[in-house]
Every structure is written in structure tokens, then in C-alpha cells.
Design a protein around this motif. Sequence first.
Motif, mmCIF file in Angstrom:
data_model
loop_
_atom_site.group_PDB
_atom_site.id
_atom_site.type_symbol
_atom_site.label_atom_id
_atom_site.label_comp_id
_atom_site.label_asym_id
_atom_site.label_seq_id
_atom_site.Cartn_x
_atom_site.Cartn_y
_atom_site.Cartn_z
ATOM 1 N N ASN A 59 34.029 -69.226 -46.960
ATOM 2 C CA ASN A 59 35.131 -68.574 -47.754
ATOM 3 C C ASN A 59 36.202 -68.399 -47.109
ATOM 4 O OD1 ASN A 59 33.306 -67.980 -50.139
ATOM 5 N ND2 ASN A 59 32.224 -66.909 -48.657
ATOM 6 N N LEU A 60 37.259 -68.168 -47.755
ATOM 7 C CA LEU A 60 38.547 -67.913 -47.136
ATOM 8 C C LEU A 60 39.243 -66.757 -47.450
ATOM 9 C CD1 LEU A 60 40.727 -71.453 -47.988
ATOM 10 C CD2 LEU A 60 39.388 -71.039 -45.770
ATOM 11 N N GLY A 61 39.286 -65.683 -46.234
ATOM 12 C CA GLY A 61 39.811 -64.522 -46.467
ATOM 13 C C GLY A 61 40.065 -63.731 -45.177
ATOM 14 N N ARG A 62 39.917 -62.582 -45.148
ATOM 15 C CA ARG A 62 40.368 -61.982 -43.806
ATOM 16 C C ARG A 62 39.348 -62.554 -42.674
ATOM 17 N NH1 ARG A 62 38.869 -57.711 -40.799
ATOM 18 N NH2 ARG A 62 40.435 -56.183 -39.664
ATOM 19 N N ALA A 63 38.072 -62.799 -42.693
ATOM 20 C CA ALA A 63 37.202 -63.310 -41.735
ATOM 21 C C ALA A 63 37.640 -64.369 -41.362
ATOM 22 C CB ALA A 63 35.974 -62.955 -41.992
ATOM 23 N N SER A 64 37.884 -65.551 -42.284
ATOM 24 C CA SER A 64 38.471 -66.834 -41.851
ATOM 25 C C SER A 64 39.631 -66.737 -41.207
ATOM 26 C CB SER A 64 38.387 -67.700 -42.976
ATOM 27 O OG SER A 64 39.378 -67.114 -44.166
#
Length: 228
Positions: free
Chosen positions: A165-170
Motif C-alpha cells: 500500500n502507498l501512504g505514510r508508511a511507504s
Amino acid sequence: MSTAPFLVLEGPDGAGKTTLAARAAELLADLGVRHVNRRQVSTHSAYAATLMEPLARMLWHSGDAPDLSDAFWAHLQASWFTAHGEQVVAPALKAGPVLVDGWYFKLASRLAGQGWRTDEIDRLFARVRRPDYTILLDVDPEVLWERKSGRLRPAELGMHGTYTNLGRASFLDYQQRGLDRLRATAAAEGWRVMKIPVGEDLDTTAHCAAALIRDLITTAPTTAGERP
């Protein structure tokens, strides 16, 4: 033959390279420093500009999708920086020092993280003009997220990585890995590093960058192509 120095501000996405380079150049006007945007097409050659314009559109205005491989985009970037160095940087250096807001080093750090070997990366960029001085803007990825979280492209979030998933963590992981590799390059190549504190305002950072660049220009003149 001596010539004016070619300087680059390098750093991760959201580090403020363009804004900072423009402001620092204003503060260094007495030395004739000129900010040249890394996305600028040639104003020296109409022929070169005609070829660089569609290249720029492909690189920065075509959206993000995984349909084409990293190899395609890497070679496109290498072509861009080759042309930019020849047709934008070289003519500008005849008038005085040139400060560019980013070069190919960030891309090189990402290719390394995507499994490219050092010799492959070196060959890809072997003919691209190298700066006389590179300054790394060292900014914590958490700060970068706060700055750009609402304006991030999939590529900046780690689209070319192995994230589910693409988001804050990535974003934080992708940017931190890239920054760590840039730090390693800075240590190996003798770059100057500017650690930018959390909450520091642009004007303070710009004055620090300008002072560093002034010192480089006035105390350590170089010949084109040389590195300190």
C-alpha cells in the motif's frame, strides 16, 4: 581552463531544493550566482529546446503508472540530464556560477535501492556533467511528510518500491532509504551536508546555504569537471 563553478543542491522529495536554490542565488547576487531550474529546457539552442520540451513533458507531466519499467524512466532521465548539462548548464557557466536545484544523484540512490548494480548506474550517467560542488539537504522524512502529505505523487510514495500500500508508511520508508544512500554518497564523494533542523524557517536555511556556497566559491576555486 578555469571556469565558474557548477553547484547543486541535492536532497529527498520535499526538501525544498527549488525554493532554497532560488533564494540562495538572490543572496549571492554579488558573486553572480544564478539559479537554474533542473527542468529548464535550452534557451541556447532552438533545436535542443524542441527536443527537450517533449522529454520534459514525459518526465514530469505524464502522470505515474507502473506500465513502463524503471529502466525506461532511468534512461529517459539520463538523456535529460545529459542535454541539460550540455545545453543549459554549460552556456550559463560562461556568465558566472550556476546553482541547480537537484541533479541525477537522487535517482541514482533510488536505482540502487531497486537492485541496480553500482557499475550499471555509473555507466548510465557516465556522460552526464558532474557538479563541482554538491550540497546535500538532510531533512528528516517525518518533516517531509508534514510538508507534502497532501501533494505527493505515487512515485514519491514509493510506487517503484515493493510496498503493498502507498501512504505514510511507504513514504517514510522509501524516503529514509533514499536519504541513507544519499548520505553514504555524500560521505564517499566529499559533499557538504546541511542538516536542516525541524521548524527552521526558509530564510534562515537560505542564509546558511548562501554562506556555505559563498565559502565554496571564494575559498576553493575549481576547474570545470573537477571535484573537491
